[in-house]
Design a protein around this motif. Structure first.
Motif, PDB file in Angstrom:
ATOM      1  N   GLU A 112      -2.229  -0.017   2.169  1.00 13.23           N
ATOM      2  CA  GLU A 112      -2.950  -0.946   1.285  1.00 13.23           C
ATOM      3  C   GLU A 112      -2.303  -2.329   1.282  1.00 13.23           C
ATOM      4  O   GLU A 112      -2.976  -3.357   1.269  1.00 13.23           O
ATOM      5  N   CYS A 113      -0.975  -2.344   1.310  1.00 10.76           N
ATOM      6  CA  CYS A 113      -0.263  -3.617   1.263  1.00 10.76           C
ATOM      7  C   CYS A 113      -0.432  -4.393   2.571  1.00 10.76           C
ATOM      8  O   CYS A 113      -0.648  -5.604   2.559  1.00 10.76           O
ATOM      9  N   VAL A 114      -0.328  -3.667   3.702  1.00  7.60           N
ATOM     10  CA  VAL A 114      -0.514  -4.365   4.994  1.00  7.60           C
ATOM     11  C   VAL A 114      -1.923  -4.967   5.030  1.00  7.60           C
ATOM     12  O   VAL A 114      -2.119  -6.120   5.423  1.00  7.60           O
ATOM     13  N   LYS A 115      -2.901  -4.191   4.548  1.00 11.90           N
ATOM     14  CA  LYS A 115      -4.284  -4.703   4.512  1.00 11.90           C
ATOM     15  C   LYS A 115      -4.388  -5.927   3.601  1.00 11.90           C
ATOM     16  O   LYS A 115      -5.086  -6.883   3.904  1.00 11.90           O
ATOM     17  N   ALA A 116      -3.673  -5.875   2.474  1.00 15.64           N
ATOM     18  CA  ALA A 116      -3.765  -6.964   1.484  1.00 15.64           C
ATOM     19  C   ALA A 116      -3.266  -8.297   2.036  1.00 15.64           C
ATOM     20  O   ALA A 116      -3.631  -9.356   1.524  1.00 15.64           O
ATOM     21  N   THR A 117      -2.429  -8.252   3.084  1.00 13.41           N
ATOM     22  CA  THR A 117      -1.889  -9.518   3.598  1.00 13.41           C
ATOM     23  C   THR A 117      -2.969 -10.415   4.200  1.00 13.41           C
ATOM     24  O   THR A 117      -2.734 -11.598   4.405  1.00 13.41           O
ATOM     25  N   HIS A 153       5.547   7.790  15.040  1.00 15.66           N
ATOM     26  CA  HIS A 153       4.500   8.479  15.811  1.00 15.66           C
ATOM     27  C   HIS A 153       3.808   9.609  15.069  1.00 15.66           C
ATOM     28  O   HIS A 153       2.722  10.033  15.461  1.00 15.66           O
ATOM     29  N   THR A 154       4.417  10.128  13.995  1.00 15.92           N
ATOM     30  CA  THR A 154       3.734  11.195  13.255  1.00 15.92           C
ATOM     31  C   THR A 154       3.095  10.684  11.964  1.00 15.92           C
ATOM     32  O   THR A 154       2.386  11.430  11.292  1.00 15.92           O
ATOM     33  N   GLY A 155       3.382   9.454  11.605  1.00 13.90           N
ATOM     34  CA  GLY A 155       2.892   8.942  10.324  1.00 13.90           C
ATOM     35  C   GLY A 155       3.738   9.426   9.161  1.00 13.90           C
ATOM     36  O   GLY A 155       3.340   9.289   8.001  1.00 13.90           O
ATOM     37  N   PHE A 156       4.935   9.971   9.460  1.00 11.47           N
ATOM     38  CA  PHE A 156       5.800  10.497   8.392  1.00 11.47           C
ATOM     39  C   PHE A 156       6.125   9.380   7.387  1.00 11.47           C
ATOM     40  O   PHE A 156       6.554   8.302   7.758  1.00 11.47           O
ATOM     41  N   GLY A 157       5.889   9.666   6.107  1.00 14.29           N
ATOM     42  CA  GLY A 157       6.223   8.689   5.065  1.00 14.29           C
ATOM     43  C   GLY A 157       5.068   7.791   4.670  1.00 14.29           C
ATOM     44  O   GLY A 157       5.192   7.004   3.734  1.00 14.29           O
ATOM     45  N   ILE A 158       3.930   7.912   5.388  1.00 14.03           N
ATOM     46  CA  ILE A 158       2.758   7.110   5.001  1.00 14.03           C
ATOM     47  C   ILE A 158       1.916   7.988   4.073  1.00 14.03           C
ATOM     48  O   ILE A 158       1.381   9.008   4.508  1.00 14.03           O
ATOM     49  N   PHE A 159       1.822   7.593   2.815  1.00 20.57           N
ATOM     50  CA  PHE A 159       1.145   8.476   1.860  1.00 20.57           C
ATOM     51  C   PHE A 159      -0.186   7.947   1.355  1.00 20.57           C
ATOM     52  O   PHE A 159      -0.888   8.632   0.639  1.00 20.57           O
ATOM     53  N   ASP A 160      -0.529   6.693   1.705  1.00 18.09           N
ATOM     54  CA  ASP A 160      -1.811   6.196   1.178  1.00 18.09           C
ATOM     55  C   ASP A 160      -2.831   5.996   2.300  1.00 18.09           C
ATOM     56  O   ASP A 160      -3.714   5.156   2.183  1.00 18.09           O
ATOM     57  N   GLY A 161      -2.689   6.803   3.337  1.00 16.31           N
ATOM     58  CA  GLY A 161      -3.647   6.710   4.437  1.00 16.31           C
ATOM     59  C   GLY A 161      -3.115   7.481   5.620  1.00 16.31           C
ATOM     60  O   GLY A 161      -2.071   8.130   5.538  1.00 16.31           O
ATOM     61  N   THR A 162      -3.840   7.388   6.725  1.00 12.27           N
ATOM     62  CA  THR A 162      -3.418   8.106   7.930  1.00 12.27           C
ATOM     63  C   THR A 162      -2.616   7.173   8.830  1.00 12.27           C
ATOM     64  O   THR A 162      -2.561   5.955   8.606  1.00 12.27           O
ATOM     65  N   LEU A 163      -2.043   7.761   9.870  1.00  8.42           N
ATOM     66  CA  LEU A 163      -1.339   6.948  10.860  1.00  8.42           C
ATOM     67  C   LEU A 163      -2.298   5.930  11.478  1.00  8.42           C
ATOM     68  O   LEU A 163      -1.964   4.761  11.677  1.00  8.42           O
ATOM     69  N   ILE A 164      -3.525   6.372  11.739  1.00  7.85           N
ATOM     70  CA  ILE A 164      -4.500   5.448  12.355  1.00  7.85           C
ATOM     71  C   ILE A 164      -4.822   4.286  11.409  1.00  7.85           C
ATOM     72  O   ILE A 164      -4.932   3.130  11.834  1.00  7.85           O
ATOM     73  N   ASP A 165      -4.916   4.598  10.107  1.00 12.14           N
ATOM     74  CA  ASP A 165      -5.165   3.515   9.130  1.00 12.14           C
ATOM     75  C   ASP A 165      -4.037   2.483   9.214  1.00 12.14           C
ATOM     76  O   ASP A 165      -4.281   1.274   9.196  1.00 12.14           O
ATOM     77  N   MET A 166      -2.786   2.979   9.287  1.00 11.29           N
ATOM     78  CA  MET A 166      -1.640   2.057   9.333  1.00 11.29           C
ATOM     79  C   MET A 166      -1.656   1.267  10.646  1.00 11.29           C
ATOM     80  O   MET A 166      -1.431   0.053  10.655  1.00 11.29           O
ATOM     81  N   GLU A 167      -1.933   1.970  11.740  1.00 10.13           N
ATOM     82  CA  GLU A 167      -1.979   1.268  13.044  1.00 10.13           C
ATOM     83  C   GLU A 167      -3.021   0.149  13.008  1.00 10.13           C
ATOM     84  O   GLU A 167      -2.744  -0.977  13.438  1.00 10.13           O
ATOM     85  N   ASN A 168      -4.203   0.457  12.469  1.00 10.66           N
ATOM     86  CA  ASN A 168      -5.265  -0.556  12.448  1.00 10.66           C
ATOM     87  C   ASN A 168      -4.883  -1.745  11.567  1.00 10.66           C
ATOM     88  O   ASN A 168      -5.134  -2.900  11.914  1.00 10.66           O
ATOM     89  N   ALA A 169      -4.255  -1.444  10.434  1.00 11.87           N
ATOM     90  CA  ALA A 169      -3.873  -2.531   9.513  1.00 11.87           C
ATOM     91  C   ALA A 169      -2.811  -3.424  10.160  1.00 11.87           C
ATOM     92  O   ALA A 169      -2.870  -4.657  10.084  1.00 11.87           O
TER      93      ALA A 169
END
Ligand code: SF4
Ligand code: SF4
Length: 311
Positions: A146-151, A166-182
């Motif tokens: 959410e924060c990366v998107k907010a920037t 690579h596993t998305g470990f520690g990302i709790f408000d979305g998926t690894l793909i969500d984080m990659e896209n953001a």
């Protein structure tokens, strides 16, 4: 060691950077001799990028890197939210690393547009320091998609230090793909990206090559910080980043854990400090869920009873 430019900042960094949390007082509290040896090994292997934080109590590591290479790229961060706390944190960083400028200064562990707005006084101060030539770029660190998107709403954010692996470990408000896209979207806008927790705070150490190959395969991740505390670890990680042979490097890494000692008074300060919601009170006892824990040490710094240990 390959170097990349951090987005539109013009700052050139090695793809592998030295994270100082591990050697700082929150974790290993390494001796000056160890800090000197590890920073020299980094310098000799072409690492020109080091990251710290007001919280980590690790500025000695940054100072040693600057002594070895006066043009070394130094990043730090603070939880400061208003003018007095930001000024204090920034001046302390300059004094402690013994240089009259810092390359990157970040708002530590932001969560959303609301927390960014809540830190506007600090952000304005850092931007003023940038105009005056005391800092080269300004940004934030975060574990949140959410924060990366907010920037997207804050063009002042020039660098992001996000959690990704690579596993998305520690990302709790979305998926690894969500984080990659953001992250990719931020990078496409010219934001400099250097990642944290590529080994999931120690939880992904069983396949370090896979973890490193992942960040190297993402062009929008310009650099990655790894906490290192021995020459062997530097050799091992540099070899992984350079595609070299690691079979003869003995970089045995202990898998650490967080322990809560008997004298805990159950004040729950650690629960509030944990960005991963990994601590809870269960049957009148503080319990840590290892699968969620990133070994960041933030709980330890919040415990006034000094009963949280990591080893
Ligand atoms: S902050 Fe320390 S004393 Fe308070 S609950 Fe956590 S471990 Fe116990
Ligand atoms: S339990 Fe402590 S070390 Fe683990 S993620 Fe939470 S704050 Fe960090």
């Amino acid at each position: 060691m390959e170097k990349r430019i951090l987005g539109n900042t013009g700052i050139e960094v090695s793809r592998l950077g030295l994270g100082s949390l591990t050697m700082g007082a929150l974790q290993k509290a390494s001796s000056t001799e160890t800090i000197k040896a590890v920073t020299r090994a980094c310098f000799e292997k072409g690492i020109n990028f080091v990251d710290g934080a007001e919280l980590y109590n690790s500025y000695e590591v940054l100072k040693e890197m600057v002594k070895l290479n006066k043009d070394c790229v130094v990043a730090s961060k603070s939880y400061a939210y208003d003018l007095p706390t930001a000024k204090k944190a920034f001046e302390e960083a300059l004094r402690s690393i013994d240089r009259d400028y810092i390359d990157i200064f970040l708002m530590h562990e932001q969560e959303s547009d609301l927390t960014i707005k809540g830190h506007h006084e600090a952000l304005e101060y850092y931007l003023k320091m940038q105009k005056a030539g005391y800092v080269r770029s300004v940004g934030l660190s975060t574990h949140k998609v959410e924060c990366v998107k907010a920037t997207t709403k804050f063009s002042e954010i020039q660098v992001i230090h996000p959690l990704i692996n690579h596993t998305g470990f520690g990302i709790f408000d979305g998926t690894l793909i969500d984080m990659e896209n953001a992250i990719k979207s931020a990078s496409d806008r010219g934001v400099g990206i250097y990642s944290m927790k590529i080994f999931g705070g120690g939880n992904l150490l069983h396949d370090r090559k896979k973890a490193v190959d992942y960040v190297l395969s993402k062009d929008y991740i310009h650099a990655s910080m790894i906490g290192m505390q021995s020459i062997e670890e530097v050799d091992y990680n540099v070899a992984l980043f350079e595609g070299g042979d690691v079979s003869n490097i003995n970089a045995k890494l202990e898998n650490k854990k967080v322990y809560i000692k008997d004298w805990c008074v159950r004040c729950s300060a650690c629960v509030k400090a944990c960005p991963q919601n990994a601590i809870e009170l269960v049957n009148d006892k503080m319990v840590i869920t290892e699968e969620k824990c990133l070994l960041c040490g933030y709980c330890g710094s919040a415990c006034t009873e000094l009963c949280i240990k990591m080893y």
